[in-house]
Structure formats: C-alpha cells, structure tokens
Design a protein around this motif. Structure first.
Motif, short mmCIF file in Angstrom:
data_model
loop_
_atom_site.label_atom_id
_atom_site.label_comp_id
_atom_site.label_asym_id
_atom_site.label_seq_id
_atom_site.Cartn_x
_atom_site.Cartn_y
_atom_site.Cartn_z
N ILE A 181 0.83 -1.25 0.06
CA ILE A 181 -0.18 0.07 0.12
C ILE A 181 0.92 1.19 0.15
CG2 ILE A 181 -2.12 1.03 1.32
CD1 ILE A 181 -2.09 -1.55 2.84
N THR A 182 0.74 2.37 -0.61
CA THR A 182 1.45 3.25 -0.89
C THR A 182 0.61 4.81 -0.56
OG1 THR A 182 1.08 3.59 -3.23
CG2 THR A 182 3.11 2.64 -2.57
N GLN A 183 1.04 5.74 0.22
CA GLN A 183 0.61 6.66 0.63
C GLN A 183 1.36 8.10 0.07
OE1 GLN A 183 0.90 8.49 4.56
NE2 GLN A 183 0.94 10.10 3.16
N ASP A 184 1.17 9.03 -0.70
CA ASP A 184 2.11 10.18 -0.68
C ASP A 184 1.48 11.34 -0.14
OD1 ASP A 184 -0.05 10.73 -2.73
OD2 ASP A 184 1.34 10.87 -4.57
N ILE A 185 1.89 12.40 -0.66
CA ILE A 185 1.29 13.79 -0.01
C ILE A 185 1.27 14.60 -1.12
CG2 ILE A 185 2.28 13.54 2.36
CD1 ILE A 185 4.90 14.93 1.30
N ILE A 186 0.54 15.74 -0.94
CA ILE A 186 0.46 16.82 -1.99
C ILE A 186 1.86 17.49 -1.51
CG2 ILE A 186 -0.50 19.23 -2.74
CD1 ILE A 186 -3.13 18.16 -2.41
N CYS A 187 2.78 17.89 -2.52
CA CYS A 187 4.22 18.13 -2.10
C CYS A 187 4.62 19.60 -2.77
CB CYS A 187 5.05 17.01 -2.63
SG CYS A 187 6.82 17.27 -2.32
N HIS A 188 4.64 20.31 -1.74
CA HIS A 188 5.24 21.93 -2.01
C HIS A 188 6.61 21.67 -2.53
CE1 HIS A 188 5.57 26.21 -1.82
NE2 HIS A 188 6.84 25.96 -1.37
N GLY A 189 7.49 20.79 -2.23
CA GLY A 189 9.07 20.73 -2.61
C GLY A 189 9.82 20.45 -1.36
N VAL A 190 10.86 20.18 -1.48
CA VAL A 190 11.79 19.94 -0.17
C VAL A 190 13.01 20.83 -0.18
CG1 VAL A 190 11.27 17.39 0.13
CG2 VAL A 190 12.82 17.82 -1.54
N PRO A 191 13.27 21.61 0.94
CA PRO A 191 14.25 22.25 1.30
C PRO A 191 15.77 21.67 1.28
CG PRO A 191 12.42 22.89 2.74
CD PRO A 191 12.14 21.34 2.17
N SER A 192 16.62 22.44 1.18
CA SER A 192 18.19 21.88 1.29
C SER A 192 18.29 21.52 2.71
CB SER A 192 18.88 23.34 1.08
OG SER A 192 20.01 23.04 1.42
N PRO A 193 19.00 20.08 2.82
CA PRO A 193 19.57 19.62 3.77
C PRO A 193 20.70 20.73 4.56
CG PRO A 193 19.33 17.91 2.34
CD PRO A 193 19.05 19.04 1.68
N MET A 194 21.53 21.15 3.82
CA MET A 194 22.60 22.28 4.09
C MET A 194 21.92 23.25 4.87
SD MET A 194 24.08 25.33 3.41
CE MET A 194 23.41 25.81 1.74
N LEU A 195 20.95 24.05 4.15
CA LEU A 195 20.06 25.02 4.97
C LEU A 195 19.60 24.66 6.34
CD1 LEU A 195 19.10 27.78 4.66
CD2 LEU A 195 16.90 26.77 4.04
N TRP A 196 19.13 23.45 6.40
CA TRP A 196 18.56 22.83 7.77
C TRP A 196 19.35 22.72 8.62
CZ3 TRP A 196 15.03 22.65 11.06
CH2 TRP A 196 14.88 21.66 11.79
N ARG A 197 20.60 22.35 8.21
CA ARG A 197 21.84 21.83 9.21
C ARG A 197 22.30 23.45 9.60
NH1 ARG A 197 22.84 19.30 12.84
NH2 ARG A 197 21.59 17.92 11.75
#
Ligand SMILES: Cc1cc2nc3c(=O)[nH]c(=O)nc-3n(C[C@H](O)[C@H](O)[C@H](O)COP(=O)(O)OP(=O)(O)OC[C@H]3O[C@@H](n4cnc5c(N)ncnc54)[C@H](O)[C@@H]3O)c2cc1C
Ligand code: SF4
Ligand code: SF4
Ligand code: SF4
Length: 382
Positions: A181-197
């Motif tokens: 079974i799969t479940q996705d999301i409505i996805c705005h986009g994913v931010p940079s892991p460098m920015l998060w760090r």
C-alpha cells in the motif's frame, strides 16, 4: 557529476543505486546537501539498468481513471493525536491499521542529530517517529530494498513519502505486489539539508544546548497559523510563527527547494499512490462544518486498496465527501510546481558563505507595511 540523468531533473529517489547489480552507484551530497547518484565508471559494465529504472527518464502513465478517485475531508477522533499531527492525523490512523494487521510502515523520521531519513516501523508506539511533516528532504537509503524483502516475505507494507519517492519505489520494485500500500502527499517541494543544518546550528548556538525535539507544525496558535518549535537539552525552547522564522520563510518563498522541485514530474490529479494526504486548505469554504482550526486532512483515495484501508479506519475518524476540483483549488501544489525565484542561487550562495541570518536579511526583507503591522500589534498588546 551525474551520468544517468541531468542533475536538475534528478529527484534523488535512490532507485538507480538500489538496482545497480555491481554496486557502482553511490549517493553524494552537493554543496546544498542534496544527494545525487555518482557512478564509479571503473566498475560500471554499461548495462543501463540504472537508466531503465529511473522514474524521471521513464515516467509511467497511470492506468487509473479520474472517475475512480474519491475525495474526502477527514480527521482523527483522537484529539491528542490530531494536535500532534500536521493536519488531521490520518497518516497515523492508516499506519496503525497496517501494523495491527501484522504489517510494517515506512516513512520519514529524524535521525539522532536531526537530519531526516526514511525508516521502517513495526510497532504502533514507534509511529510517533514518522508523525508530522519534516520540511527537509528525507534520505531513502536502503529502504526500497528492505520494503522488497518484507513484500517477498508476504508481510503487508505501507510505504509513505513524496510522490517522487513513491514513483522511485514502484520503478525499483518493477512488479505489482498485492500486499503493498502506498501513501504520498501533496508536495510543495523539499528544502536543502545544508540550510536545515545551518539553521539547527544557529538555534543551538543561541541557546547553548543540543536540539532534542523539532515540530515544523506546532498547533499552539492553531492549524492555520502554525509555528515551528524546537526543544533543547537545557529545557529551553524556541517557538516562532512561520512568517518570522528564518527557515520557514526561506522554504515558503521557494528559495531553497531541490532543483527538480521547480519542474516536478509528479504534479497530477492522478497519482501512482493508493492514498494521497494533504492539508485541506480552504476547508472553511468547502465544508465549513469540518473547519475548527485543529487540523483537517484532505484525503484522496486513488485505488481499491486505498478505499479498503480508509473503510477499515472509518470508526476512528470523522470523514465527509468532497469534490476533488473544489478541494485542490486552494492547494495548487497538487498540480503545479513551485516557481523558482530569480535570486535563488544568490540566496543559497549567501547561506553557504555568510549564514542563514545574513541571507534572510538580504533576500527576505520584511516590508514596511508588515513591520508597521507587527509594531502596532506589540504596541496594542502593551
Ligand atoms: C516536504 C513536504 C511538503 C508538503 N507540502 C504540502 C503542500 O504543499 N500542501 C499540502 O496540503 N500538504 C503538504 N504536505 C503534507 C502535509 O503537511 C501533511 O503531511 C499531510 O496533510 C498529512 O498529515 P497527517 O496529519 O495525516 O499526518 P502527519 O503525521 O502529519 O504526516 C506524516 C506523514 O508525512 C510523511 N513525511 C513527513 N516528512 C516527510 C518528508 N520530509 N519526506 C517525505 N515524507 C514525509 C511521513 O512519512 C508520514 O507519511 C507536505 C509535507 C511535506 C513533508
Ligand atoms: S550501467 Fe549498469 S553497471 Fe553501470 S552504473 Fe548503471 S546499473 Fe550499474
Ligand atoms: S533513479 Fe532517482 S536518484 Fe537515480 S537518477 Fe533517477 S531520479 Fe535521480
Ligand atoms: S516537488 Fe516533486 S520532485 Fe520535489 S520532492 Fe515533491 S514530488 Fe519530489
């Protein structure tokens, strides 16, 4: 850097890494922390399996029909779970049902040092790790191959993630499994892991302690005006509305998304997944009786498998039918990619060299009108 696919198109799904029979592909981070496949050409035999599995090069047309899709507004009846979930807590309800049936659930969790990576959970209490949206790209790692092992063993598997991660899983598996079974999301986009760090480091340096918990969707001031919340080892906490927080402002202004998100190949009303979850933004116009500012999920059921799972949890949730077009009118990320601001590269370069605070001050200036509004609010409060 990448030979399988043009870098700006690669969503980082890991399908090519998992399929290479000679183990010659590794995922390596670029300067923004996004992972891309790199081939060790000395051991590559040019079998082209990696190209054949890439869901961007070989985008599959779905055989689903728009008439078979059902749309709902829903939320869990468990108030505590609803408070701790991003929208209506439907993810935890479907995931719990799968675990009760002896299955396992894959989704995005924080690692020990607050990076984000996919992991497998087989106990209901463990689902708290997957609960809540993490606005950072989640690393798939070896979870596709782990899911395949469970599927081959006959165990029920619920795999959740962004639409590109679900497409990567189907390509990697290469065949249908009745127990998937799969479940996705409505996805705005994913931010940079460098920015998060950089952001985590900034917050930790301000309080002088390590991070112990993060919620990107804290509902203290309600679902619609959510805040970001961080808890630290010295019992201090940080909470800020999304309009004030450096990280959330960068995310919502589209300045830090993965390049593939600006031309996403998975924006469609017809999804590969069995269930699509999202925030039911605009619920006050569509179904006002479901609008209490505690979080309402938009639930789009795309297949018979999805329908059976939603039926299975029907006593645990409040649910009302809605019209798909009306529901996504307030959620353009269902069908449209985020637009790329002209100063994205300049913003990211400033984050890399001078830090997130300087980049925010330079590229996300607060307008005079907003400054005045904030000052007035503070003044009236006093
Ligand atoms: C990066 C991102 C962008 C989003 N953009 C939108 C949008 O534009 N519009 C909209 O309506 N909704 C968006 N959502 C979805 C929304 O925030 C909720 O996840 C959704 O409403 C489900 O909420 P819930 O209360 O049922 O479950 P929750 O418990 O809040 O959600 C948990 C689910 O989210 C998944 N998840 C969490 N973080 C990630 C991640 N980094 N990568 C992959 N999967 C993740 C988990 O695996 C799990 O399946 C986005 C979510 C993420 C992670
Ligand atoms: S062409 Fe074949 S051997 Fe070479 S990297 Fe791709 S999958 Fe691996
Ligand atoms: S399979 Fe996935 S990670 Fe590999 S090149 Fe294609 S999109 Fe990128
Ligand atoms: S916007 Fe598209 S490419 Fe970007 S993470 Fe979401 S599904 Fe993947």
């Amino acid at each position: 850097m990448i030979k399988i696919l043009e870098k700006s198109k690669c969503s980082g799904c890991h399908a090519c890494v998992g399929v290479c029979p000679y183990g010659c592909i590794t995922m390596q981070r670029d300067e923004d922390g996004f992972l891309y496949p790199v081939i060790d050409e000395s051991s590559c035999v040019d079998c082209k399996l990696c190209e054949r599995v890439c869901p961007i090069i070989n985008k599959k047309e779905s055989c689903k029909q728009i008439e078979d899709i059902s749309t709902y507004a829903a939320y869990t009846k468990d108030n505590n779970l609803r408070f701790n979930s991003s929208s209506g807590g439907i993810f935890t309800e479907i995931a719990s049902a799968v675990i009760e049936d002896g299955g396992v659930v894959f989704g995005a969790a924080f690692t020990e040092n607050f990076d984000v990576a996919h992991k497998c959970i087989d106990r209901i209490e463990g689902l708290r790790e997957l609960r809540g949206s993490k606005y950072v790209q989640s690393t798939i790692g070896n979870t596709y191959s782990l899911a395949k092992q469970y599927l081959q063993d006959g165990r029920k598997v619920l795999f959740t993630g962004t639409p590109c991660q679900i497409a990567g899983l189907y390509s990697y598996l290469g065949k249908e499994y009745d127990n998937l079974i799969t479940q996705d999301i409505i996805c705005h986009g994913v931010p940079s892991p460098m920015l998060w760090r950089k952001y985590i480091e900034l917050r930790e340096s301000k309080v002088g302690a390590r991070t112990q918990g993060v919620s990107f969707r804290h509902k203290k001031t309600g679902w619609k005006t959510f805040s970001i919340h961080l808890a630290f080892a010295n019992n201090k906490e940080y909470i800020a509305s999304i309009s004030k927080d450096y990280y959330m402002r960068g995310f919502l202004s589209n300045l830090c998304l993965r390049p593939s998100c600006y031309d996403c190949k998975f924006k469609d009303k017809i999804r590969q997944s069995d269930i699509t979850l999202a925030d039911f933004w605009g619920i006050q116009h569509v179904l006002p009786e479901m609008n209490d500012n505690k979080g309402t999920s938009l639930v789009i059921v795309n297949s018979k498998t999805g329908r059976e799972l939603i039926k299975r949890i029907s006593d645990k949730i409040t649910i009302k039918s809605a019209n798909l077009d009306e529901a996504i009118k307030h959620n353009t990320a269902m069908t449209c990619s985020a637009s790329c601001p002209s100063d994205r590269e300049a913003y990211m370069e400033t984050v890399r060299t001078k830090g997130i605070k300087r980049a925010t001050k330079k590229y996300l200036k607060v307008s005079f009108a907003l400054k005045t509004k904030r000052w007035l609010r503070r003044f009236l409060k006093k």
